[in-house]
Design a protein around this motif. Structure first.
Motif, short mmCIF file in Angstrom:
data_model
loop_
_atom_site.label_atom_id
_atom_site.label_comp_id
_atom_site.label_asym_id
_atom_site.label_seq_id
_atom_site.Cartn_x
_atom_site.Cartn_y
_atom_site.Cartn_z
N ASP A 59 0.83 -1.20 0.00
CA ASP A 59 0.00 0.00 0.00
C ASP A 59 0.87 1.26 0.00
O ASP A 59 0.55 2.23 -0.67
N TYR A 60 1.95 1.18 0.76
CA TYR A 60 2.89 2.30 0.83
C TYR A 60 3.41 2.65 -0.56
O TYR A 60 3.37 3.81 -0.98
N GLU A 61 3.88 1.65 -1.28
CA GLU A 61 4.41 1.89 -2.63
C GLU A 61 3.35 2.44 -3.56
O GLU A 61 3.60 3.36 -4.34
N SER A 62 2.16 1.87 -3.47
CA SER A 62 1.07 2.30 -4.34
C SER A 62 0.71 3.77 -4.09
O SER A 62 0.57 4.56 -5.03
N ILE A 63 0.57 4.13 -2.83
CA ILE A 63 0.20 5.51 -2.48
C ILE A 63 1.28 6.48 -2.92
O ILE A 63 1.00 7.53 -3.49
N GLU A 64 2.52 6.10 -2.67
CA GLU A 64 3.61 7.02 -2.98
C GLU A 64 3.84 7.19 -4.48
O GLU A 64 4.44 8.19 -4.89
N GLU A 65 3.38 6.27 -5.30
CA GLU A 65 3.52 6.42 -6.76
C GLU A 65 2.82 7.67 -7.27
O GLU A 65 3.23 8.25 -8.27
N SER A 66 1.76 8.07 -6.60
CA SER A 66 1.05 9.28 -7.02
C SER A 66 1.26 10.43 -6.04
O SER A 66 1.21 11.60 -6.43
#
Length: 143
Positions: A98-105
């Motif tokens: 989730d961390y990676e996903s959120i930080e992508e945007s």
């Protein structure tokens, strides 16, 4: 002699029984502590996510209403970064995907917001994308 062996046998049985029952209590206490800390962490992350979401809403409103005011956009972007920083480590440690996903945007959004001439169309897209990811994360926490 038989009496001594009987007493020793009884003593060994009592000690073993006491050890087994206290061991179970310790496991129950440890599980309870783990559940409480998990619940507390989830609450902290939910509250932190709500704060980040509120800043995203503010940024989205600023982009719709006052796109020409770059100082306001920069301030809101800075607020967004500060609010995310408060929960970032816990999210990264406990929910790496989730961390990676959120930080992508999120990070491109923060970066764009700090520019003197931000691309408001790009920012609107990033705000929407980040909000969707954050909502999904919040739903996961609430389960």
């Amino acid at each position: 002699m038989k009496k001594i062996l009987s007493y020793i046998s009884i003593l060994v049985i009592v000690i073993m029984a006491a050890g087994c029952s206290s061991n179970g209590e310790n496991e129950t206490q440890e599980n309870s502590k783990a559940n409480n800390s998990d619940g507390q962490m989830a609450d902290e992350l939910l509250n932190g996510s709500d704060e980040v979401m509120a800043v995203l809403d503010e940024l989205q409103a600023n982009l719709k209403n006052k796109a020409e005011n770059s100082e306001l956009i920069q301030k809101t972007g800075k607020d967004l970064e500060e609010n995310w920083d408060e929960i970032e480590k816990k999210v990264e440690e406990n929910f790496p995907e989730d961390y990676e996903s959120i930080e992508e945007s999120l990070y491109p959004l923060i970066s764009e917001s700090q520019k003197d001439q931000a691309d408001s169309a790009k920012m609107k897209e990033l705000v929407t994308e980040t909000k969707e990811k954050l909502e999904s994360f919040k739903e996961k926490l609430a389960e």
